[in-house]
Design a protein around this motif. Structure first.
Motif, PDB file in Angstrom:
ATOM      1  N   GLY A 466       4.809  12.501  24.041  1.00 60.77           N
ATOM      2  CA  GLY A 466       4.959  12.919  22.702  1.00 60.77           C
ATOM      3  C   GLY A 466       3.777  12.077  22.004  1.00 60.77           C
ATOM      4  N   VAL A 467       3.636  12.253  20.468  1.00 55.61           N
ATOM      5  CA  VAL A 467       2.801  11.686  19.668  1.00 55.61           C
ATOM      6  C   VAL A 467       3.685  10.996  18.607  1.00 55.61           C
ATOM      7  N   LYS A 468       3.352   9.885  18.354  1.00 54.30           N
ATOM      8  CA  LYS A 468       3.991   9.278  16.991  1.00 54.30           C
ATOM      9  C   LYS A 468       2.946   8.680  16.366  1.00 54.30           C
ATOM     10  N   ILE A 469       2.991   9.461  14.941  1.00 50.72           N
ATOM     11  CA  ILE A 469       1.689   9.021  14.058  1.00 50.72           C
ATOM     12  C   ILE A 469       2.347   7.825  13.236  1.00 50.72           C
ATOM     13  N   LYS A 470       1.452   6.562  13.459  1.00 56.77           N
ATOM     14  CA  LYS A 470       2.069   5.598  12.467  1.00 56.77           C
ATOM     15  C   LYS A 470       1.456   5.744  10.907  1.00 56.77           C
ATOM     16  N   ASP A 471       2.242   5.413  10.121  1.00 56.51           N
ATOM     17  CA  ASP A 471       2.037   5.634   8.729  1.00 56.51           C
ATOM     18  C   ASP A 471       0.962   4.409   8.407  1.00 56.51           C
ATOM     19  N   PRO A 472       0.194   4.602   7.217  1.00 60.55           N
ATOM     20  CA  PRO A 472      -0.772   3.592   7.024  1.00 60.55           C
ATOM     21  C   PRO A 472      -0.018   2.272   6.648  1.00 60.55           C
ATOM     22  N   PHE A 473      -0.809   1.069   6.911  1.00 61.50           N
ATOM     23  CA  PHE A 473      -0.088  -0.280   6.512  1.00 61.50           C
ATOM     24  C   PHE A 473      -0.013  -0.553   5.127  1.00 61.50           C
ATOM     25  N   VAL A 474       1.318  -1.113   4.689  1.00 64.44           N
ATOM     26  CA  VAL A 474       1.813  -1.398   3.672  1.00 64.44           C
ATOM     27  C   VAL A 474       1.514  -2.876   3.121  1.00 64.44           C
ATOM     28  N   TRP A 475       0.837  -3.377   2.140  1.00 68.13           N
ATOM     29  CA  TRP A 475       0.639  -4.820   1.906  1.00 68.13           C
ATOM     30  C   TRP A 475       2.077  -5.271   1.622  1.00 68.13           C
ATOM     31  N   ALA A 476       2.417  -6.443   1.620  1.00 67.81           N
ATOM     32  CA  ALA A 476       3.545  -6.950   1.206  1.00 67.81           C
ATOM     33  C   ALA A 476       4.411  -6.834  -0.022  1.00 67.81           C
ATOM     34  N   LYS A 477       3.330  -6.831  -0.922  1.00 64.26           N
ATOM     35  CA  LYS A 477       3.698  -6.825  -2.341  1.00 64.26           C
ATOM     36  C   LYS A 477       4.297  -5.466  -2.770  1.00 64.26           C
ATOM     37  N   LYS A 479       5.280  -3.185  -0.310  1.00 60.66           N
ATOM     38  CA  LYS A 479       6.320  -3.013   0.497  1.00 60.66           C
ATOM     39  C   LYS A 479       7.904  -3.532  -0.119  1.00 60.66           C
ATOM     40  N   LYS A 480       7.589  -4.584  -0.964  1.00 55.92           N
ATOM     41  CA  LYS A 480       8.661  -5.187  -1.459  1.00 55.92           C
ATOM     42  C   LYS A 480       9.166  -4.448  -2.603  1.00 55.92           C
ATOM     43  N   GLU A 481       8.289  -3.768  -3.472  1.00 56.73           N
ATOM     44  CA  GLU A 481       8.489  -2.991  -4.532  1.00 56.73           C
ATOM     45  C   GLU A 481       9.108  -1.462  -3.952  1.00 56.73           C
ATOM     46  N   THR A 482       8.761  -1.007  -2.992  1.00 55.85           N
ATOM     47  CA  THR A 482       9.139   0.101  -2.333  1.00 55.85           C
ATOM     48  C   THR A 482      10.865  -0.181  -1.843  1.00 55.85           C
ATOM     49  N   GLU A 483      10.882  -1.105  -1.030  1.00 58.23           N
ATOM     50  CA  GLU A 483      12.505  -1.497  -0.799  1.00 58.23           C
ATOM     51  C   GLU A 483      13.428  -1.977  -1.883  1.00 58.23           C
ATOM     52  N   GLU A 484      12.905  -2.408  -2.972  1.00 53.25           N
ATOM     53  CA  GLU A 484      13.548  -2.412  -4.194  1.00 53.25           C
ATOM     54  C   GLU A 484      14.059  -1.191  -4.643  1.00 53.25           C
ATOM     55  N   GLU A 485      13.151  -0.294  -4.818  1.00 53.64           N
ATOM     56  CA  GLU A 485      13.266   1.000  -5.365  1.00 53.64           C
ATOM     57  C   GLU A 485      14.346   1.818  -4.455  1.00 53.64           C
ATOM     58  N   GLU A 486      14.399   1.738  -3.170  1.00 50.46           N
ATOM     59  CA  GLU A 486      15.179   2.081  -2.162  1.00 50.46           C
ATOM     60  C   GLU A 486      16.457   1.735  -2.533  1.00 50.46           C
TER      61      GLU A 486
END
Length: 563
Positions: A466-477, A479-486
């Motif tokens: 199969g094929v697994k497409i990797k999402d674009p790299f997310v910089w640390a800042k 990524k932290k904002e996204t985790e807080e939103e989640e």
């Protein structure tokens, strides 16, 4: 040599990768690309006297119904217009779903309640249609001489087909009636007519050029000449229609038509002989709504619809009265298989399922479907990888979701090997929004003497893992904002221990959708904080089908699922 061609093609695809889905339906080629209609006859060096192989005169119907199929339909129209000679294509009709319409900003006031009002007017498809209509070498209209062999190109918007309902047949029957009765297309008085009718969805592409398709269908000696194709290889019996009795008992199509007590006999007039047939056995056959039909059979269908007791009319009334679904897949196939005058026009297949007259063709149109393997009740899970829609697909397409669980699925570069094997003339579903590589590659031409066009397709297939497409790299800042939103979202969900999904069931189609939704939720709970979910599919009124569906849900234990 084959490895070299594949390497060159892969380098081409890497050099010109599929673009991120555009913000509208005007692609990366720019608007200027759609303002020119480069049909062969418009070329200054075109030689009308050049001797070419005999060919059929083709009549095409292209149906588009939303933002995506309108955008993709521009590529289909361009492929047909720019790879066919004047003698190849008699007419191209484009039907735009009435819910979209063909309103013009030049004349129509904007309606705030109609968000799709100007979808067609603002599209690449309209730009290209206008360009072709302005090129008199490419198209003709009512003022053009009957003797002209340029293509008639028209756009209409008359119907709003509803998925799985009888109305899906309306654009096709309208186009057939148009072709039979149009004064410039009749076979009387020496007018230039047509030989083969092909209906296509906007998300279809030809694998080979329109010129070659016309040669394949040449009535006298073409390998597909005088043959009616009302199905494709997605049916149980391949390119020959399938009787409902030939489907395994547990399959959805057989079960649905038996459940609705479709009559086994009909009384009607045979339009070919005028003979009245009383209680004649008329088994239902499944095919496809996408077909390639001879002029004679199209005329036969229209005559049978024009007589109040003709087979076409009687069958239509029966299908509507019994409230069966998928009539676009059964109506034309059933007429063909119950009309002795046309039994000899069915495709003849060899033991491998390929066409006797063209042994490399296993399918007229290549699609990927899981509708018959073996059923739609949740007992079957496809193990083959599929293309999913991109993250912003719904936004770009105006709210369209992924393909239905049973298909047809979107095609892309990894399907090229299977397309090559099929020998198909057309492929569907193809969309630039999913994989623009196929859009740029098709149709192909044969470049070596003695070879076929399909030989030019690279043998690219899905990797075994199969094929697994990797999402674009997310910089640390970020990524932290996204985790807080989640985390904030999860905190708000902690008290939501129950999820209720209410679906009104009025038909088997509603049941299929509900059952698939329940299965999906069972496998993928919406949140790790959800302990359990109560899921309900409810019926309305005294609907018999709804009651049966509810009983099925109870038997399948899908009425209430515990995670």
């Amino acid at each position: 040599m084959t490895s070299f061609r594949i390497a060159v093609l892969l380098l081409f695809l890497l050099a010109f990768p599929a673009n991120e889905v555009a913000s509208d339906d005007n692609d990366d080629e720019g608007e200027d690309a759609w303002s020119r209609c480069n049909c062969p006859a418009a070329d200054p060096d075109y030689d009308a006297e050049e001797v070419r192989p005999p060919s059929a005169r083709m009549a095409y119907l292209i149906s588009v119904h939303n933002r995506r199929t309108i955008a993709d339909g521009a590529y289909l129209l361009r492929a047909l217009m720019e790879t066919s000679h004047p003698d190849d294509t008699a007419v191209i009709l484009i039907h735009v779903d009435k819910r979209v319409d063909i309103a013009s900003r030049d004349f129509d006031a904007e309606d705030p309640e109609q968000e799709n009002q100007f979808l067609y007017h603002d599209s690449s498809l309209k730009k290209y249609v206008d360009a072709c209509l302005a090129a008199t070498a490419c198209t003709r209209d009512e003022r053009t001489s009957t003797k002209s062999n340029a293509t008639i190109l028209e756009v209409h918007s008359r119907f709003s087909p509803a998925w799985s309902k009888w109305s899906m047949n309306d654009p096709t029957l309208w186009a057939m009636d148009y072709l039979v009765h149009h004064t410039k297309l009749t076979r009387q008085q020496g007018a230039r007519s047509w030989d083969v009718f092909v209906n296509l969805s906007g998300d279809t592409l030809p694998v080979v050029t329109a010129e070659r398709i016309s040669q394949f269908f040449e009535p006298e000696n073409g390998p597909l000449g005088n043959t009616n194709f009302v199905t494709s290889a997605s049916c149980v019996t391949g390119m020959v229609p399938t009787s409902i009795f030939d489907f395994p008992e547990q399959t959805m199509k057989r079960g649905h038509y038996f459940q609705h007590n479709i009559p086994k006999t009909l009384s009607y007039v045979d339009p070919a002989t005028g003979e009245w047939k009383e209680d004649a056995e008329t088994p239902i056959y499944f095919g496809s709504q996408w077909m390639a039909l001879t002029h004679q059979f199209v005329e036969y269908v229209i005559r049978s619809m024009g007589h109040p007791n003709g087979l076409g009319n009687v069958l239509k009334e029966t299908l509507i009265k019994t409230k069966v679904l998928m009539t676009d897949e059964t109506f034309f196939a059933t007429i063909l298989m119950n009309s002795p005058a046309f039994k000899g026009t069915l495709p003849e297949l060899n033991d491998d399922g390929a066409l006797e007259s063209f042994p490399t063709m296993y399918s007229l149109r290549y699609e990927r479907m899981d509708e018959n393997a073996p059923n739609a009740w949740g007992d079957y899970t496809s193990s083959y990888p599929l293309y999913d829609v991109p993250t912003n697909f719904k936004k770009v397409t105006g709210g369209e979701g992924p393909a239905k669980p049973w298909g047809p699925y979107f095609l892309g570069t990894y399907d090229l090997g299977s397309i090559k094997d099929s020998g198909a003339l057309f492929v569907r579903k193809v969309s630039r929004a999913v994989d623009g590589n196929l859009v740029r590659m098709l149709p192909v031409r044969s470049v070596r003497e003695g070879s076929l066009e399909w030989d030019e397709l690279p043998d690219i297939r899905w990797p075994e893992m199969g094929v697994k497409i990797k999402d674009p790299f997310v910089w640390a800042k970020r990524k932290k904002e996204t985790e807080e939103e989640e985390e904030e979202e999860e905190e708000g969900e902690e008290e939501d221990l129950f999820i209720r999904v209410d679906t009104t069931l009025n038909s088997d189609a509603d049941f299929f959708i509900c059952a698939n939704n329940l299965n999906a939720l069972r496998k993928s709970p919406p949140s790790p904080n959800v302990a359990r979910a109560a899921l309900h599919c409810r019926t309305e009124g005294n609907n018999l089908a709804g009651g049966t569906i509810l009983a099925r849900l109870l038997r399948l234990r899908l009425f209430r699922l515990i995670f």
